[in-house]
Design a protein around this motif. Sequence first.
Motif, PDB file in Angstrom:
ATOM      1  N   ASP A  96      38.171   6.622  30.184  1.00 41.32           N
ATOM      2  CA  ASP A  96      37.825   5.606  29.479  1.00 41.32           C
ATOM      3  C   ASP A  96      37.207   4.533  30.535  1.00 41.32           C
ATOM      4  O   ASP A  96      37.714   4.007  31.445  1.00 41.32           O
ATOM      5  N   LEU A  97      35.647   4.308  30.340  1.00 37.65           N
ATOM      6  CA  LEU A  97      35.196   3.287  31.147  1.00 37.65           C
ATOM      7  C   LEU A  97      35.047   1.753  30.460  1.00 37.65           C
ATOM      8  O   LEU A  97      35.022   1.909  29.147  1.00 37.65           O
ATOM      9  N   LEU A  98      35.146   0.897  31.290  1.00 33.98           N
ATOM     10  CA  LEU A  98      35.230  -0.352  30.767  1.00 33.98           C
ATOM     11  C   LEU A  98      33.889  -1.110  31.179  1.00 33.98           C
ATOM     12  O   LEU A  98      33.528  -0.965  32.556  1.00 33.98           O
ATOM     13  N   ALA A  99      33.512  -2.039  30.665  1.00 34.74           N
ATOM     14  CA  ALA A  99      32.387  -3.030  31.483  1.00 34.74           C
ATOM     15  C   ALA A  99      32.679  -4.322  30.966  1.00 34.74           C
ATOM     16  O   ALA A  99      32.998  -4.647  29.967  1.00 34.74           O
ATOM     17  N   GLY A 100      31.914  -5.240  31.747  1.00 36.95           N
ATOM     18  CA  GLY A 100      31.988  -6.700  31.513  1.00 36.95           C
ATOM     19  C   GLY A 100      30.622  -7.270  31.099  1.00 36.95           C
ATOM     20  O   GLY A 100      29.550  -6.912  31.913  1.00 36.95           O
ATOM     21  N   LYS A 101      30.442  -7.849  29.981  1.00 37.17           N
ATOM     22  CA  LYS A 101      29.173  -8.309  29.478  1.00 37.17           C
ATOM     23  C   LYS A 101      28.582  -9.350  30.228  1.00 37.17           C
ATOM     24  O   LYS A 101      27.345  -9.497  30.487  1.00 37.17           O
ATOM     25  N   ARG A 102      29.508 -10.045  31.154  1.00 34.92           N
ATOM     26  CA  ARG A 102      29.022 -11.305  32.198  1.00 34.92           C
ATOM     27  C   ARG A 102      29.233 -10.824  33.695  1.00 34.92           C
ATOM     28  O   ARG A 102      29.345 -11.442  34.421  1.00 34.92           O
ATOM     29  N   ASP A 103      29.274  -9.362  33.896  1.00 30.33           N
ATOM     30  CA  ASP A 103      29.597  -8.808  35.024  1.00 30.33           C
ATOM     31  C   ASP A 103      28.113  -8.715  35.796  1.00 30.33           C
ATOM     32  O   ASP A 103      27.394  -7.805  35.418  1.00 30.33           O
ATOM     33  N   GLY A 104      27.828  -9.600  36.744  1.00 26.05           N
ATOM     34  CA  GLY A 104      26.900  -9.651  37.648  1.00 26.05           C
ATOM     35  C   GLY A 104      26.691  -8.677  38.754  1.00 26.05           C
ATOM     36  O   GLY A 104      25.715  -8.328  39.283  1.00 26.05           O
ATOM     37  N   ILE A 105      27.795  -7.910  39.140  1.00 27.19           N
ATOM     38  CA  ILE A 105      27.700  -7.059  40.094  1.00 27.19           C
ATOM     39  C   ILE A 105      27.635  -5.735  39.726  1.00 27.19           C
ATOM     40  O   ILE A 105      26.954  -4.927  40.336  1.00 27.19           O
ATOM     41  N   VAL A 106      28.546  -5.191  38.592  1.00 30.24           N
ATOM     42  CA  VAL A 106      28.520  -4.099  38.223  1.00 30.24           C
ATOM     43  C   VAL A 106      28.043  -4.156  36.582  1.00 30.24           C
ATOM     44  O   VAL A 106      29.140  -4.324  35.739  1.00 30.24           O
ATOM     45  N   PRO A 107      26.781  -4.398  36.218  1.00 26.51           N
ATOM     46  CA  PRO A 107      26.582  -4.718  34.924  1.00 26.51           C
ATOM     47  C   PRO A 107      26.528  -3.499  33.926  1.00 26.51           C
ATOM     48  O   PRO A 107      26.850  -2.340  34.396  1.00 26.51           O
ATOM     49  N   PRO A 108      26.906  -3.856  32.658  1.00 25.20           N
ATOM     50  CA  PRO A 108      26.929  -2.721  31.472  1.00 25.20           C
ATOM     51  C   PRO A 108      26.055  -1.378  31.826  1.00 25.20           C
ATOM     52  O   PRO A 108      26.539  -0.285  31.645  1.00 25.20           O
ATOM     53  N   SER A 109      24.903  -1.698  32.032  1.00 20.42           N
ATOM     54  CA  SER A 109      23.824  -0.737  32.147  1.00 20.42           C
ATOM     55  C   SER A 109      24.039   0.397  33.321  1.00 20.42           C
ATOM     56  O   SER A 109      23.876   1.190  32.894  1.00 20.42           O
ATOM     57  N   ASN A 110      24.761  -0.313  34.197  1.00 21.89           N
ATOM     58  CA  ASN A 110      25.411   0.705  35.370  1.00 21.89           C
ATOM     59  C   ASN A 110      26.449   1.524  34.982  1.00 21.89           C
ATOM     60  O   ASN A 110      26.368   2.853  35.098  1.00 21.89           O
ATOM     61  N   VAL A 111      27.435   0.975  34.190  1.00 23.77           N
ATOM     62  CA  VAL A 111      28.539   1.911  33.529  1.00 23.77           C
ATOM     63  C   VAL A 111      27.991   2.969  32.433  1.00 23.77           C
ATOM     64  O   VAL A 111      28.415   3.918  32.539  1.00 23.77           O
ATOM     65  N   LEU A 112      27.113   2.338  31.831  1.00 19.16           N
ATOM     66  CA  LEU A 112      26.462   3.305  30.502  1.00 19.16           C
ATOM     67  C   LEU A 112      25.834   4.448  31.205  1.00 19.16           C
ATOM     68  O   LEU A 112      25.833   5.355  30.595  1.00 19.16           O
ATOM     69  N   CYS A 113      25.201   4.280  32.482  1.00 18.39           N
ATOM     70  CA  CYS A 113      24.714   5.219  33.222  1.00 18.39           C
ATOM     71  C   CYS A 113      25.554   6.529  33.409  1.00 18.39           C
ATOM     72  O   CYS A 113      25.429   7.604  33.200  1.00 18.39           O
ATOM     73  N   HIS A 114      26.738   5.981  33.911  1.00 18.14           N
ATOM     74  CA  HIS A 114      27.744   7.148  34.286  1.00 18.14           C
ATOM     75  C   HIS A 114      28.530   7.661  32.682  1.00 18.14           C
ATOM     76  O   HIS A 114      28.535   8.767  32.792  1.00 18.14           O
ATOM     77  N   TYR A 115      28.377   6.906  31.834  1.00 17.10           N
ATOM     78  CA  TYR A 115      29.057   7.070  30.524  1.00 17.10           C
ATOM     79  C   TYR A 115      27.863   8.277  30.002  1.00 17.10           C
ATOM     80  O   TYR A 115      28.522   9.395  29.692  1.00 17.10           O
ATOM     81  N   ARG A 116      26.669   7.975  30.108  1.00 16.41           N
ATOM     82  CA  ARG A 116      25.871   9.248  29.480  1.00 16.41           C
ATOM     83  C   ARG A 116      26.012  10.291  30.219  1.00 16.41           C
ATOM     84  O   ARG A 116      25.959  11.502  29.709  1.00 16.41           O
ATOM     85  N   ARG A 117      25.927  10.235  31.574  1.00 20.24           N
ATOM     86  CA  ARG A 117      25.894  11.508  32.660  1.00 20.24           C
ATOM     87  C   ARG A 117      27.340  12.196  32.050  1.00 20.24           C
ATOM     88  O   ARG A 117      27.062  13.236  32.030  1.00 20.24           O
ATOM     89  N   MET A 118      28.411  11.519  31.852  1.00 17.73           N
ATOM     90  CA  MET A 118      29.566  12.295  31.688  1.00 17.73           C
ATOM     91  C   MET A 118      29.521  12.962  30.353  1.00 17.73           C
ATOM     92  O   MET A 118      29.937  14.251  30.256  1.00 17.73           O
ATOM     93  N   ARG A 119      28.841  12.180  29.269  1.00 17.50           N
ATOM     94  CA  ARG A 119      28.741  12.774  27.794  1.00 17.50           C
ATOM     95  C   ARG A 119      27.868  14.168  27.991  1.00 17.50           C
ATOM     96  O   ARG A 119      28.077  15.200  27.342  1.00 17.50           O
ATOM     97  N   GLU A 120      26.765  14.046  28.830  1.00 18.68           N
ATOM     98  CA  GLU A 120      25.771  15.141  28.915  1.00 18.68           C
ATOM     99  C   GLU A 120      26.497  16.427  29.545  1.00 18.68           C
ATOM    100  O   GLU A 120      26.060  17.630  29.290  1.00 18.68           O
ATOM    101  N   GLN A 121      27.538  16.048  30.208  1.00 15.64           N
ATOM    102  CA  GLN A 121      28.223  17.287  30.837  1.00 15.64           C
ATOM    103  C   GLN A 121      29.547  17.660  29.922  1.00 15.64           C
ATOM    104  O   GLN A 121      30.135  18.524  30.517  1.00 15.64           O
ATOM    105  N   GLY A 122      29.558  17.125  28.708  1.00 15.37           N
ATOM    106  CA  GLY A 122      30.480  17.643  27.931  1.00 15.37           C
ATOM    107  C   GLY A 122      31.914  16.965  27.914  1.00 15.37           C
ATOM    108  O   GLY A 122      32.733  17.490  27.464  1.00 15.37           O
ATOM    109  N   LEU A 123      31.926  15.783  28.802  1.00 10.58           N
ATOM    110  CA  LEU A 123      33.350  15.295  29.000  1.00 10.58           C
ATOM    111  C   LEU A 123      33.393  14.412  27.833  1.00 10.58           C
ATOM    112  O   LEU A 123      32.537  13.522  27.182  1.00 10.58           O
ATOM    113  N   GLN A 124      34.876  14.074  27.275  1.00 12.81           N
ATOM    114  CA  GLN A 124      35.291  13.190  26.519  1.00 12.81           C
ATOM    115  C   GLN A 124      35.488  11.892  27.086  1.00 12.81           C
ATOM    116  O   GLN A 124      36.504  11.904  27.724  1.00 12.81           O
ATOM    117  N   VAL A 125      34.673  10.926  26.734  1.00 17.88           N
ATOM    118  CA  VAL A 125      34.603   9.618  27.577  1.00 17.88           C
ATOM    119  C   VAL A 125      34.428   8.616  26.535  1.00 17.88           C
ATOM    120  O   VAL A 125      33.842   8.766  25.591  1.00 17.88           O
TER     121      VAL A 125
END
Length: 157
Positions: A96-125
Amino acid sequence: MLRLPALADFTRAAMKAFFGGDASEWERALLMPHYSAAGMPSCSLHQALHFIQVIRCGRFQLFDYGSTAANSARYGSARPPDIGGQYWRLGGLAIDLLAGKRDGIVPPSNVLCHYRRMREQGLQVSYREFDYGHMDFTFSVKEELRYYVMKCLNRSN
């Protein structure tokens, strides 16, 4: 405790500017007790160089030692391993990945990048965004986040 609202406002504005618009309550975090110097949050020069490498190469990889020989000695390959390419190894785990809409250090776009890579590899995330800054996940955990995390933990059992 001494209250200096102008100093708190200045700290908040300075940290927001320094950390790419992060809206966390930095002045509150700075007032939290730290029990030992060894446990203080920090970033080493080595970590900073690694962050720069990751940004430049566009891969979430281990540290690049700068030469084929050094990387081969450390990793057994000319290039550092791509961590994002190894997510398939997490198969069978609840992620389960969480992101903060107001996070300037690890913005949601960074977390979404990992989310997409995990989905591409068949993980339930799963992925969810909260209206938080970076430090809000640690220092001002709201009931909404607590409830969501408990729901995820209970789902895993």
